[in-house]
Design an enzyme around this catalytic site. Structure first.
Site, PDB file in Angstrom:
ATOM      1  N   HIS A 106       0.925  -1.134   0.259  1.00  0.00           N
ATOM      2  CA  HIS A 106      -0.133   0.167  -0.014  1.00  0.00           C
ATOM      3  C   HIS A 106       1.159   1.255   0.047  1.00  0.00           C
ATOM      4  CE1 HIS A 106      -2.333  -3.115   2.367  1.00  0.00           C
ATOM      5  NE2 HIS A 106      -3.386  -2.398   1.965  1.00  0.00           N
ATOM      6  N   ASP A 109       2.519   2.025   3.321  1.00  0.00           N
ATOM      7  CA  ASP A 109       3.462   1.133   3.725  1.00  0.00           C
ATOM      8  C   ASP A 109       4.933   1.715   3.593  1.00  0.00           C
ATOM      9  OD1 ASP A 109       1.043  -0.654   4.229  1.00  0.00           O
ATOM     10  OD2 ASP A 109       1.474  -1.605   2.472  1.00  0.00           O
TER      11      ASP A 109
HETATM   12  C1  XUL Z   1      -7.546  -6.696   4.182  1.00  0.00           C
HETATM   13  C2  XUL Z   1      -6.551  -6.849   3.301  1.00  0.00           C
HETATM   14  C3  XUL Z   1      -5.735  -5.859   2.533  1.00  0.00           C
HETATM   15  C4  XUL Z   1      -5.758  -6.127   1.364  1.00  0.00           C
HETATM   16  C5  XUL Z   1      -4.929  -4.719   0.656  1.00  0.00           C
HETATM   17  O1  XUL Z   1      -8.339  -7.661   5.022  1.00  0.00           O
HETATM   18  O2  XUL Z   1      -6.735  -8.132   2.888  1.00  0.00           O
HETATM   19  O3  XUL Z   1      -4.607  -6.306   3.410  1.00  0.00           O
HETATM   20  O4  XUL Z   1      -5.090  -7.388   0.863  1.00  0.00           O
HETATM   21  O5  XUL Z   1      -5.475  -3.684   0.900  1.00  0.00           O
END
Ligand code: XUL
Ligand code: CO
Length: 441
Positions: A106, A109
């Site tokens: 993300h 992150d």
């Molecule tokens: C949350 C989840 C996230 C997504 C990316 O449950 O799985 O980490 O993979 O936003």
């Protein structure tokens, strides 16, 4: 090649390699032999294993009852950029020691969000340049990037589905920055997990309008990225609940219906997460099958839930039986379209040694590898395929075949039933099927 920055974070641990199941070295793969071919493709190609930046290098293990227990040496500096650089060094050291070809992130992150969008953009650009160099030196690729439009309190009422246009615009700005970054790092895909796209109460929610807004945002993101030359896939990651009481991308079937309604189905596929499937009261293989049937099985977020509770525990995969059933789906439907297997999983709060993260990933990798080998054996040397096919043999010829082709009317169908002898009792042989999996594990 192992990539260490100025200092080594995971001291004493070298490259994790395949040593076979007789090896007593816990820091080795027992089943994952990257170059071993399974049904004509190497395991490396089948899986495209990826490390999730957020769990392994950001999540400190806090829970509603107490703070984090992980003390990450890369988090020491008070300067957010220094922390980001150190974290990138740690991440690439870990990824290359594991021998993985991919990672996922993300935006937030990589570097902490600041107080303004323009500062965020500058910081992301800076850390992006550093990560691009690391990728070049290591050959590690970006499986997918995404924007975290759910942690910042500004999104408490949703991001693209927020009732306030100002927040929707902010989400758009964040998604644009995350797309720019993903494209600049050669990202092969881009993920949308609708973290707070859903509702807590329908009393205050115009569902129809919110869904239109979500369709609008995804279309704009697609158009923007395509105009920038991005030709990878966009993935929706379904999840039924948590953090919202009800999330709009409830499960694979719901997400596929949404994508078709908003004419996004030729650009978008699905990223199926094990624990999200089980939270939706489905099995992992059910969700994979629904996605594959729609030719939308793009990628996997690998983890597992806990049978005794109902939330997203994001544990590392260990269940051979479950993953073997999933690998049967993968091998029979032609595999993942563009994506890979991303470990969206975290070690437990009380796993605090710096080697725990290695054991966790090794276990997950070996579970998938062993399951894939098992699934191949089942398909090649057991009765599984023929048993399954034979259940439908009555549709292969004669009237059954006419029915499948659509050349029977309801009257004709009825006449066949009136003239035919009554159906026999036919066993579904479920226990026999179940035993075949056990036999080959
Ligand atoms: C949350 C989840 C996230 C997504 C990316 O449950 O799985 O980490 O993979 O936003
Ligand atoms: Co996920």
């Amino acid at each position: 090649m192992i990539l260490t920055g100025d200092k080594e974070f995971y001291k004493g641990i070298g490259a994790i390699t395949f040593e076979g199941k007789e090896s007593d070295n816990p820091l080795s793969f027992k089943y994952y032999d990257p170059e071993r071919k399974v049904m004509g493709k190497t395991m490396r190609e089948h899986f495209k294993f990826a490390v999730a930046y957020w769990h392994s290098f950001c999540g400190q293990g806090g829970d509603p009852f107490g703070p984090g227990t992980q003390i990450f040496p890369w988090d020491k500096s008070s300067d957010p950029m220094k922390r980001a650089y150190d974290k990138a060094d740690a991440a690439f050291e870990f990824i290359t020691k594991m021998g993985f070809d991919y990672f996922c992130f993300h935006d937030v992150d990589l570097v902490d969000e600041s107080e303004s969008l323009s500062k965020n953009e500058k910081q992301l650009h800076e850390i992006g340049n550093y990560i691009a160099l690391k990728q070049k030196d290591s050959n590690v690729k970006l499986l997918w990037g995404t924007a975290n439009c759910f942690s910042n309190p500004v999104y408490m009422n949703g991001a693209a589905t927020n009732p306030d246009f100002k927040v929707v615009a902010r989400a758009g700005a964040q998604i644009k920055m995350a797309l720019d970054l993903t494209i600049s790092l050669g990202g092969e895909n881009y993920v949308f997990w609708g973290g707070r796209e859903g509702y807590m109460s329908l009393l205050n929610t115009d569902m129809s309008r919110e869904l239109d807004h979500m369709g609008q945002m995804l279309s704009m993101a697609r158009d923007y990225a395509r105009a920038q030359g991005f030709n990878g896939s966009f993935f929706i990651e379904p999840k039924p609940m948590e953090p919202m009481k009800h999330q709009y991308d409830f499960d694979a079937a719901t997400a596929i219906g949404f994508l078709r309604e908003y004419k996004l189905d030729s650009d978008f596929k699905l990223n199926i997460e094990v624990n999200h499937a089980t939270l939706a009261q489905h099995s992992f293989e059910h969700e994979l099958t629904v996605a594959a049937n729609a030719e939308m099985l793009g990628s996997i977020d690998a983890n597992r839930g806990d049978n005794q509770n109902g939330w997203d525990t994001d544990q590392f995969p260990v269940n051979l039986y479950e993953v073997t059933e999933a690998m049967l789906v993968l091998l029979q439907t032609g595999g993942l379209k563009g994506g890979g297997v991303n470990f969206d999983a975290k070690i437990r709060r009380n796993s605090t040694d710096f080697d725990d993260i290695f054991h966790a990933h090794i276990g997950g990798v070996d579970t998938f590898a062993r399951a894939l080998i098992t699934a191949e054996k089942i398909l090649i040397s057991s009765e599984y395929s023929s048993l399954r096919k034979n259940r439908y043999a009555s549709f292969d010829t004669g009237n059954g075949n006419q029915f499948e082709k659509g050349s029977l009317t309801l009257e004709a169908l009825s006449k066949i039933a009136f003239n035919d002898s009554p159906p026999k009792r036919t066993s579904g042989k479920q226990e026999l099927f179940e035993n075949i999996i056990n036999q080959f594990i």
